[in-house]
Design a protein around this motif. Sequence first.
Motif, PDB file in Angstrom:
ATOM      1  N   ARG A  28     -37.050 -16.886  55.337  1.00  0.00           N
ATOM      2  CA  ARG A  28     -36.794 -16.031  56.521  1.00  0.00           C
ATOM      3  C   ARG A  28     -36.936 -16.822  57.802  1.00  0.00           C
ATOM      4  N   LYS A  29     -37.964 -17.675  57.869  1.00  0.00           N
ATOM      5  CA  LYS A  29     -38.249 -18.397  59.118  1.00  0.00           C
ATOM      6  C   LYS A  29     -39.125 -19.592  58.798  1.00  0.00           C
ATOM      7  N   ASN A  30     -38.742 -20.776  59.268  1.00  0.00           N
ATOM      8  CA  ASN A  30     -39.636 -21.900  58.976  1.00  0.00           C
ATOM      9  C   ASN A  30     -40.225 -22.569  60.201  1.00  0.00           C
ATOM     10  N   GLU A  31     -39.818 -22.121  61.398  1.00  0.00           N
ATOM     11  CA  GLU A  31     -40.569 -22.551  62.582  1.00  0.00           C
ATOM     12  C   GLU A  31     -40.329 -21.585  63.726  1.00  0.00           C
ATOM     13  N   LEU A  32     -41.269 -21.594  64.679  1.00  0.00           N
ATOM     14  CA  LEU A  32     -41.128 -20.726  65.844  1.00  0.00           C
ATOM     15  C   LEU A  32     -40.165 -21.364  66.832  1.00  0.00           C
ATOM     16  N   ASP A  33     -39.451 -20.511  67.586  1.00  0.00           N
ATOM     17  CA  ASP A  33     -38.628 -21.072  68.662  1.00  0.00           C
ATOM     18  C   ASP A  33     -39.536 -21.434  69.845  1.00  0.00           C
ATOM     19  N   GLN A  34     -38.978 -22.206  70.783  1.00  0.00           N
ATOM     20  CA  GLN A  34     -39.807 -22.735  71.878  1.00  0.00           C
ATOM     21  C   GLN A  34     -40.421 -21.621  72.733  1.00  0.00           C
ATOM     22  N   ASP A  35     -39.672 -20.546  72.974  1.00  0.00           N
ATOM     23  CA  ASP A  35     -40.234 -19.456  73.781  1.00  0.00           C
ATOM     24  C   ASP A  35     -41.469 -18.850  73.103  1.00  0.00           C
ATOM     25  N   SER A  36     -41.404 -18.727  71.792  1.00  0.00           N
ATOM     26  CA  SER A  36     -42.551 -18.156  71.072  1.00  0.00           C
ATOM     27  C   SER A  36     -43.752 -19.090  71.165  1.00  0.00           C
ATOM     28  N   ILE A  37     -43.486 -20.391  71.040  1.00  0.00           N
ATOM     29  CA  ILE A  37     -44.576 -21.367  71.150  1.00  0.00           C
ATOM     30  C   ILE A  37     -45.164 -21.324  72.561  1.00  0.00           C
ATOM     31  N   ASP A  38     -44.290 -21.195  73.552  1.00  0.00           N
ATOM     32  CA  ASP A  38     -44.770 -21.094  74.940  1.00  0.00           C
ATOM     33  C   ASP A  38     -45.648 -19.857  75.121  1.00  0.00           C
ATOM     34  N   LEU A  39     -45.226 -18.751  74.517  1.00  0.00           N
ATOM     35  CA  LEU A  39     -45.959 -17.491  74.695  1.00  0.00           C
ATOM     36  C   LEU A  39     -47.376 -17.575  74.141  1.00  0.00           C
ATOM     37  N   ILE A  40     -47.522 -18.230  72.993  1.00  0.00           N
ATOM     38  CA  ILE A  40     -48.851 -18.234  72.371  1.00  0.00           C
ATOM     39  C   ILE A  40     -49.700 -19.434  72.784  1.00  0.00           C
ATOM     40  N   LEU A  41     -49.064 -20.553  73.176  1.00  0.00           N
ATOM     41  CA  LEU A  41     -49.850 -21.746  73.495  1.00  0.00           C
ATOM     42  C   LEU A  41     -49.365 -22.509  74.720  1.00  0.00           C
ATOM     43  N   THR A  42     -48.199 -23.130  74.617  1.00  0.00           N
ATOM     44  CA  THR A  42     -47.841 -24.129  75.636  1.00  0.00           C
ATOM     45  C   THR A  42     -47.602 -23.551  77.021  1.00  0.00           C
ATOM     46  N   GLY A  43     -47.137 -22.302  77.084  1.00  0.00           N
ATOM     47  CA  GLY A  43     -46.925 -21.699  78.398  1.00  0.00           C
ATOM     48  C   GLY A  43     -48.004 -20.704  78.771  1.00  0.00           C
ATOM     49  N   ALA A  44     -48.895 -20.416  77.825  1.00  0.00           N
ATOM     50  CA  ALA A  44     -49.919 -19.383  78.060  1.00  0.00           C
ATOM     51  C   ALA A  44     -51.037 -19.920  78.945  1.00  0.00           C
ATOM     52  N   ARG A  45     -51.669 -19.007  79.678  1.00  0.00           N
ATOM     53  CA  ARG A  45     -52.775 -19.394  80.550  1.00  0.00           C
ATOM     54  C   ARG A  45     -54.014 -18.556  80.227  1.00  0.00           C
ATOM     55  N   SER A  46     -55.154 -19.048  80.695  1.00  0.00           N
ATOM     56  CA  SER A  46     -56.382 -18.245  80.693  1.00  0.00           C
ATOM     57  C   SER A  46     -56.358 -17.433  81.975  1.00  0.00           C
ATOM     58  N   HIS A  47     -56.656 -16.143  81.872  1.00  0.00           N
ATOM     59  CA  HIS A  47     -56.494 -15.275  83.049  1.00  0.00           C
ATOM     60  C   HIS A  47     -57.829 -14.755  83.585  1.00  0.00           C
ATOM     61  N   TYR A  48     -57.773 -14.432  84.877  1.00  0.00           N
ATOM     62  CA  TYR A  48     -59.011 -14.118  85.603  1.00  0.00           C
ATOM     63  C   TYR A  48     -58.970 -12.781  86.329  1.00  0.00           C
ATOM     64  N   ALA A  49     -57.781 -12.171  86.433  1.00  0.00           N
ATOM     65  CA  ALA A  49     -57.664 -10.876  87.106  1.00  0.00           C
ATOM     66  C   ALA A  49     -56.683 -10.023  86.314  1.00  0.00           C
ATOM     67  N   TRP A  50     -56.816  -8.717  86.462  1.00  0.00           N
ATOM     68  CA  TRP A  50     -56.150  -7.805  85.525  1.00  0.00           C
ATOM     69  C   TRP A  50     -55.488  -6.652  86.242  1.00  0.00           C
ATOM     70  N   THR A  51     -54.367  -6.209  85.696  1.00  0.00           N
ATOM     71  CA  THR A  51     -53.742  -4.987  86.203  1.00  0.00           C
ATOM     72  C   THR A  51     -54.422  -3.798  85.506  1.00  0.00           C
ATOM     73  N   ASP A  52     -54.058  -2.582  85.939  1.00  0.00           N
ATOM     74  CA  ASP A  52     -54.665  -1.384  85.349  1.00  0.00           C
ATOM     75  C   ASP A  52     -54.036  -0.997  84.010  1.00  0.00           C
ATOM     76  N   ARG A  53     -52.965  -1.671  83.643  1.00  0.00           N
ATOM     77  CA  ARG A  53     -52.262  -1.269  82.408  1.00  0.00           C
ATOM     78  C   ARG A  53     -53.219  -1.343  81.208  1.00  0.00           C
ATOM     79  N   PRO A  54     -53.366  -0.237  80.491  1.00  0.00           N
ATOM     80  CA  PRO A  54     -54.379  -0.215  79.427  1.00  0.00           C
ATOM     81  C   PRO A  54     -53.951  -0.978  78.167  1.00  0.00           C
ATOM     82  N   VAL A  55     -54.940  -1.271  77.360  1.00  0.00           N
ATOM     83  CA  VAL A  55     -54.714  -1.838  76.021  1.00  0.00           C
ATOM     84  C   VAL A  55     -54.967  -0.703  75.035  1.00  0.00           C
TER      85      VAL A  55
END
Length: 223
Positions: A28-55
């Motif tokens: 079905r899939k043998n590797e992630l595309d670059q956008d997916s890799i960016d989302l989870i690691l290479t483009g992701a950041r540690s965050h310090y402020a938050w919107t009100d949108r709930p989890v």
Amino acid sequence: MNDNALAEDTLASLRDQAQQDIRDLRARKNELDQDSIDLILTGARSHYAWTDRPVTDDQLHAIYDMTKMGSTSMNGCPARFVFVRSAEGKERLAKSVKPTNLKKLMGAPVTAIIAHDTAFWQELPRLFPHEDRRGHFSDKPAYAEETAFRNATLQGAYFMIAARAIGLDVGPMSGFSNEIVDQEFFAGTTLKSNFLCNLGYADESALFQRLPRFDFDDVCSFA
Ligand SMILES: Cc1cc2nc3c(=O)[nH]c(=O)nc-3n(C[C@H](O)[C@H](O)[C@H](O)COP(=O)(O)O)c2cc1C
């Protein structure tokens, strides 16, 4: 046919299924595309402020259901997660954090305490049923604790990546007193806190520039 032969049959078919599952996944899939890799690691950041949108609860379940599948030694699964989101829970947690982390904590819709159970090994008959490994830990508390800490830290990393994979932002924090968290949340138990992880949808206007990382040759070698 005796009971053992039956068990062997069952095991063989479970093994076949496990091997086929991997072949199917690879097909079905043998590797992630670059956008997916960016989302989870290479483009992701540690965050310090938050919107009100709930989890939502569904999102927390989805994160856990991904996290739990990450590998741990002897399949021990020592991590325990406390999702702090009530005002009362946040106040209790607030007693532990360094002043610079207070706003980050209080602004996040949910803060997870990533903890580990030092008595995780008592569950091994359920999690590693083919061989009783409790004896490796029962009279070695330092080894049990080291194993719990190592594997629950890994599970904390799986947790952050899982949260990002479903579109949430994370803000991990170790600037707090583990002792106070352990007193507040885990008194009288075998659980110990490791780190906190704010979860939610970030207000990216609090971000600063990306900090440098080591290059391959700085920290990798061959032997
Ligand atoms: C385990 C852990 C603990 C951290 N503790 C804090 C903290 O107490 N306060 C804080 O502001 N940032 C904390 N950070 C965030 C790091 O400073 C940040 O991940 C690092 O600078 C890299 O930033 P980036 O992920 O945006 O590239 C922590 C990160 C991790 C993984």
